[in-house]
Design an enzyme around this catalytic site. Structure first.
Site, PDB file in Angstrom:
ATOM      1  N   CYS A   2       5.513  36.283   8.373  1.00 12.62           N
ATOM      2  CA  CYS A   2       4.656  35.369   9.096  1.00 12.62           C
ATOM      3  C   CYS A   2       5.188  35.132  10.502  1.00 12.62           C
ATOM      4  O   CYS A   2       6.215  35.668  10.896  1.00 12.62           O
ATOM      5  CB  CYS A   2       4.574  34.027   8.364  1.00 12.62           C
ATOM      6  SG  CYS A   2       4.099  34.176   6.624  1.00 12.62           S
ATOM      7  N   ARG A  50       0.013  33.591   8.886  1.00 10.28           N
ATOM      8  CA  ARG A  50       0.445  34.149   7.605  1.00 10.28           C
ATOM      9  C   ARG A  50       0.031  35.598   7.401  1.00 10.28           C
ATOM     10  O   ARG A  50      -1.123  35.979   7.658  1.00 10.28           O
ATOM     11  CB  ARG A  50      -0.138  33.313   6.454  1.00 10.28           C
ATOM     12  CG  ARG A  50       0.407  33.736   5.086  1.00 10.28           C
ATOM     13  CD  ARG A  50      -0.219  32.938   3.975  1.00 10.28           C
ATOM     14  NE  ARG A  50       0.391  33.287   2.689  1.00 10.28           N
ATOM     15  CZ  ARG A  50      -0.170  33.069   1.504  1.00 10.28           C
ATOM     16  NH1 ARG A  50      -1.343  32.486   1.437  1.00 10.28           N
ATOM     17  NH2 ARG A  50       0.444  33.414   0.401  1.00 10.28           N
ATOM     18  N   LEU A  51       1.004  36.406   6.966  1.00  8.83           N
ATOM     19  CA  LEU A  51       0.758  37.739   6.413  1.00  8.83           C
ATOM     20  C   LEU A  51       0.983  37.615   4.915  1.00  8.83           C
ATOM     21  O   LEU A  51       2.106  37.378   4.464  1.00  8.83           O
ATOM     22  CB  LEU A  51       1.710  38.768   7.019  1.00  8.83           C
ATOM     23  CG  LEU A  51       1.611  40.197   6.473  1.00  8.83           C
ATOM     24  CD1 LEU A  51       0.259  40.807   6.819  1.00  8.83           C
ATOM     25  CD2 LEU A  51       2.742  41.060   7.014  1.00  8.83           C
ATOM     26  N   ASN A  77       9.102  32.040   7.476  1.00 11.29           N
ATOM     27  CA  ASN A  77       8.835  33.459   7.724  1.00 11.29           C
ATOM     28  C   ASN A  77       9.859  34.255   6.950  1.00 11.29           C
ATOM     29  O   ASN A  77      11.054  34.169   7.236  1.00 11.29           O
ATOM     30  CB  ASN A  77       8.962  33.763   9.228  1.00 11.29           C
ATOM     31  CG  ASN A  77       8.977  35.248   9.530  1.00 11.29           C
ATOM     32  OD1 ASN A  77       8.380  36.042   8.817  1.00 11.29           O
ATOM     33  ND2 ASN A  77       9.682  35.630  10.580  1.00 11.29           N
ATOM     34  N   ASP A 102       7.631  32.277  -3.279  1.00 12.73           N
ATOM     35  CA  ASP A 102       8.965  31.878  -2.832  1.00 12.73           C
ATOM     36  C   ASP A 102       8.961  30.728  -1.839  1.00 12.73           C
ATOM     37  O   ASP A 102       9.998  30.089  -1.620  1.00 12.73           O
ATOM     38  CB  ASP A 102       9.709  33.079  -2.236  1.00 12.73           C
ATOM     39  CG  ASP A 102       8.987  33.686  -1.040  1.00 12.73           C
ATOM     40  OD1 ASP A 102       7.791  33.413  -0.841  1.00 12.73           O
ATOM     41  OD2 ASP A 102       9.620  34.461  -0.304  1.00 12.73           O
ATOM     42  N   LEU A 262       9.935  54.498   4.349  1.00 12.64           N
ATOM     43  CA  LEU A 262      10.104  55.427   5.454  1.00 12.64           C
ATOM     44  C   LEU A 262      11.135  56.462   5.039  1.00 12.64           C
ATOM     45  O   LEU A 262      12.130  56.135   4.388  1.00 12.64           O
ATOM     46  CB  LEU A 262      10.596  54.694   6.701  1.00 12.64           C
ATOM     47  CG  LEU A 262       9.815  53.451   7.143  1.00 12.64           C
ATOM     48  CD1 LEU A 262      10.385  52.907   8.449  1.00 12.64           C
ATOM     49  CD2 LEU A 262       8.348  53.747   7.291  1.00 12.64           C
TER      50      LEU A 262
END
Length: 610
Positions: A2, A50-51, A77, A102, A262
Site C-alpha cells: 500500500c 490499498r493494493l 504498508n 495481518d 523472477l
C-alpha cells in the site's frame, strides 16, 4: 502492499485541512490502486491507498481499534509473514479479532507489546500508529528496510509518507536541496541511509521506531545486525540455510492472489524459483509462472565483461525446464527505454539510474497484467558475498565504496572531471565521498579477535548490506509499486540475514566458490551446472543507437543555457569523453545519470540553497 501518509499538528485544526490530506494520499494512488481511506481529527490526518493482497473484505484502512477508553488508528504498508502464529498468540492473551488478515494483527500486537511489537514481526513493513490517549504518533520500518518511509518535521508538525511525493504534496514542504544534498546526488549515485536529500525530509531507518508527541521526537532501534562467533559446523550450516529458505519461501507464497517469481538463470533467483515450484507441487497449486527481462538481439550484441561473463537466456531455459514453470520472457527495445526514460526520477522524486530502472519498470508492468505479487532474489550477493569485488584484494582496500569505484574507473576519481571547477569548489565531491565512506565504516559491528582478512570482509559486507542493498531495495520497491505490484524478497528475512552474517568467510566460500555455502544448500534443488554458474550482472542494452540517442540528449544540455545542471558541468570534458566518443553502450550509466539529474531539476523546479 500500500501507500501510507499522514500529518500530525497541534497548531491547526486538521478537520479544516481535508483537501491537503486527500492530495497527499492521492499522490500515492499507484501504490494502492484498489482502494483508499482517510481518518482525520483535529490533531492528526491519516491517508491510505490499498493494493489488496490478503483479506479483501477486512483489510480496509485506516484501521481503527477502540479498546476501553482508548482509540488506536493505523495505516500500514507491508506483509507480515508470521501473522498466523502471532494471531494465535494474541488470541491466547485475550484479544479478539474481527478480520482474518495481518493488518489487525499488527495493531493488536502494538496494544499488547507497545513499541516492542516489531521485535515479534517477520515481514516487510512500514506503518504508522496514532495513539489517541497518548497523543503520540509511532512510525515503524522493517528490519532490513524493504519498505520505505519518509518524514519531515516543520515547526511542531510532522508529515510522513511511503514516498517523498506524498510529502512534496504538502503545502509546507518545497523541493529544496542544499549543497550537501547535491553533492550526494552527484557523487554517490544513491542516498546515504536516513538522508532524504530534500531539505527537511528524512528517512525512517531500517529496524527503527520513531515516537512523536508534543514533547518532541524519540528514536529507538529495535533490531540491528550483531556479530558473534558462528556456532555451527559446515553440514549444520548448510542444512540450516536450506531449512530457512524453504520456510521463508513457503511463508511468502501466502496470498489471496497469484504469486510469480523472477528468474535470471543465476543462482539466487533460480534457487528461489525451484523452491517455490517444489512447494507449488506439494500444495497442488498448479504450475508456477516465471518472468525474465532481456533486450532484442541480445545474443547478437552480447560480449563478456567484468560483470557479465555469460548470457542469461540459455540458463533461464535450463531452470524453466527443470522447474517446469510457465515462463514469460519480456524483450525490450531502444525505443522502449527512451519512451519511459522519465520513469525513474518520477518514481523516486530524485534522479534515478536510467535503463536499469526503466527495464525493471517495464518488466513489472508486464507482470502486473497477470499477478499482484512476485518473488525476487535481492540481497543474496550482499549477505553471502557474491559480488566479484569481494574476491579481489585490490578492491577490498579501495578508498571508497567498491561499486562507486567500479563506476569511477581505475583512474581514481576520473569521472569527477565531468564536474566544473565551481562545482568542485562549492560541493567538494571527492571530500564528500570520502567522508561518507569513513562514516559508514565507523558503524561496522566488529567481532573481537577476528583475523585481518575476515575483519576486512566483515566491513565490506556491512557496507554492501547497509548501503548498496538499501539502494537496490528502494529501486525494486519504487519500480514495482509504480505499477501496483508487490515484490517479496526472501533473502531479506532477518533470521537468515543474521545467521549468514556470522558464517566465517572460508565457510561461505566452501568448495572454493563464491557463495559456496548457498550452492551446497541448493543441492538437489537445482541442476549442478546452474548451481556452479558464476554471477552475471543484470542485463544491459548494448545497441549503439541507444548510446547515440543519449549522446544527442547530453549535447542538448550543453547547448541549453537554461539547463539547471549546466553550471555544475565541465562541458569540454563531457564533449571529449562522452559525446565525442564512439564508445560501447557500457558507458551509458554516467550519461544516463546526468540526464536524470537535469530532467529532475527542471520538472520538479528544484531550488538549490547553500
Amino acid at each position: 502492499m500500500c501507500g501510507i501518509t499522514g500529518w500530525v499538528d497541534w497548531s491547526k485544526d486538521l478537520t479544516n485541512e481535508t483537501a491537503q490530506i486527500y492530495k497527499m494520499t492521492n499522490a500515492l494512488t499507484h501504490r494502492g490502486p484498489d482502494d483508499k481511506g482517510y481518518w482525520i481529527s483535529k490533531t492528526v490526518g491519516l491517508g491510505h491507498r490499498r493494493l489488496t493482497i490478503l483479506d479483501p473484505e477486512g483489510g480496509q484502512q485506516p484501521f481503527v481499534i477502540n479498546e476501553g477508553n482508548r482509540k488506536y488508528v493505523m495505516v500500514y504498508n507491508g506483509e507480515l509473514y508470521n501473522f498466523l502464529e502471532l494471531r494465535d498468540e494474541l488470541l491466547q492473551k485475550g484479544h479478539r479479532f474481527r478480520t482474518r488478515g495481518d493488518t489487525e494483527v499488527v495493531l493488536r500486537a502494538y496494544l499488547e507489546w507497545g513499541i516492542d511489537a516489531p521485535k515479534y514481526f517477520n515481514g516487510i513493513f512500514a506503518f504508522a500508529i496514532w495513539d489517541e490517549a497518548k497523543q503520540e504518533l509511532v512510525l515503524v520500518r522493517d528490519q532490513i528496510g524493504v519498505k520505505p518511509l519518509f518524514y519531515a518535521q516543520k515547526g511542531g508538525a510532522l508529515i510522513f509518507g511511503s514516498e517523498m511525493k506524498a510529502l512534496l504534496a504538502h503545502v509546507d514542504i518545497n523541493p529544496e536541496i542544499t549543497y550537501e544534498g547535491l553533492a550526494e546526488i552527484l557523487t554517490l549515485g544513491f542516498r546515504t541511509p536516513g538522508n532524504g536529500i530534500y531539505k527537511d525530509i528524512q528517512e525512517v531507518m531500517p529496524g527503527q521506531v520513531i515516537q512523536y508527541n508534543q514533547q518532541g521526537k524519540k528514536e529507538t532501534t529495535y533490531w540491528k545486525i550483531e556479530s558473534y562467533a558462528h556456532p555451527d559446523d559446515l553440514d549444520t550450516t548448510v542444512s540450516t540455510i536450506r531449512e530457512y529458505l524453504y520456510d521463508i519461501v513457503n511463508r511468502q507464497l501466502i496470498a489471496d492472489t497469484e504469486v510469480v517469481t523472477l528468474v535470471s538463470g543465476g543462482l539466487d533467483s533460480s534457487g528461489l524459483t525451484a523452491i517455490a515450484a517444489d512447494l507449488y507441487r506439494q500444495q497442488n497449486k498448479g504450475s508456477l509462472h516465471t518472468y525474465s527481462i532481456d533486450f532484442y538481439d541480445s545474443e547478437q550484441d552480447f560480449a563478456t565483461d567484468y560483470m557479465r561473463p555469460s548470457l542469461d537466456t540459455p540458463w533461464i531455459e535450463k531452470v524453466v525446464q527443470h522447474c517446469q514453470t510457465i515462463h514469460h520472457k519480456i524483450d525490450l527495445t531502444t525505443s522502449d527505454l527512451l519512451e519511459y526514460a522519465a520513469t525513474p526520477y518520477r518514481a523516486h522524486d530524485l534522479p534515478g539510474f536510467g535503463e536499469y530502472e526503466v527495464s525493471l519498470y517495464l518488466l513489472f508492468k508486464a507482470i502486473k497484467q497477470r499477478a499482484k505479487v512476485a518473488i525476487s532474489g535481492e540481497a543474496a550477493d550482499e549477505i553471502f558475498g557474491g559480488y566479484p569485488w569481494y574476491h579481489e584484494d585490490k578492491r577490498l582496500h579501495m578508498p571508497t565504496f567498491p561499486w562507486i569505484h567500479l563506476w569511477i574507473g581505475d583512474r581514481q576519481y576520473n569521472r569527477f572531471s565531468y564536474f566544473s571547477e565551481e562545482c568542485h569548489r562549492l560541493l567538494r565531491p571527492i571530500e564528500y565521498l570520502h567522508d561518507q565512506y569513513q562514516a559508514a565504516l565507523n558503524d561496522v559491528p566488529t567481532l573481537p579477535g577476528e583475523d585481518p582478512l575476515s575483519a576486512d570482509i566483515r566491513k565490506f559486507s556491512y557496507l554492501n548490506m547497509t548501503h548498496l542493498l538499501s539502494m537496490l531495495l528502494h529501486r525494486k520497491d519504487q519500480m514495482s509499486m509504480s505499477v501496483g505490484l508487490e515484490v517479496r524478497v526472501p533473502f531479506c528475512d532477518p533470521r537468515l540475514v543474521q545467521y549468514v552474517w556470522n558464517i566465517p568467510w572460508k565457510m561461505k566460500n566452501t568448495d572454493g566458490m563464491e557463495k559456496g555455502i548457498l550452492r551446497r544448500a541448493l543441492a538437489d534443488v537445482l541442476p549442478d551446472d546452474v548451481r556452479s554458474r558464476k554471477k552475471s550482472a543484470y542485463p544491459q542494452m548494448k545497441k549503439k543507437e541507444y548510446y547515440a540517442a543519449l549522446q544527442a540528449q547530453m549535447q542538448q544540455i550543453l547547448d541549453d543555457p537554461q539547463s539547471p545542471l549546466l553550471p555544475f558541468l565541465n562541458p569540454e570534458e563531457i564533449q571529449r569523453e562522452i559525446i565525442g566518443q564512439a564508445v560501447p553502450s557500457s558507458m551509458s550509466a554516467p550519461i544516463e545519470r546526468l540526464l536524470q539529474i537535469d530532467r529532475w531539476m527542471k520538472e520538479y523546479q528544484v531550488e538549490i540553497r547553500p
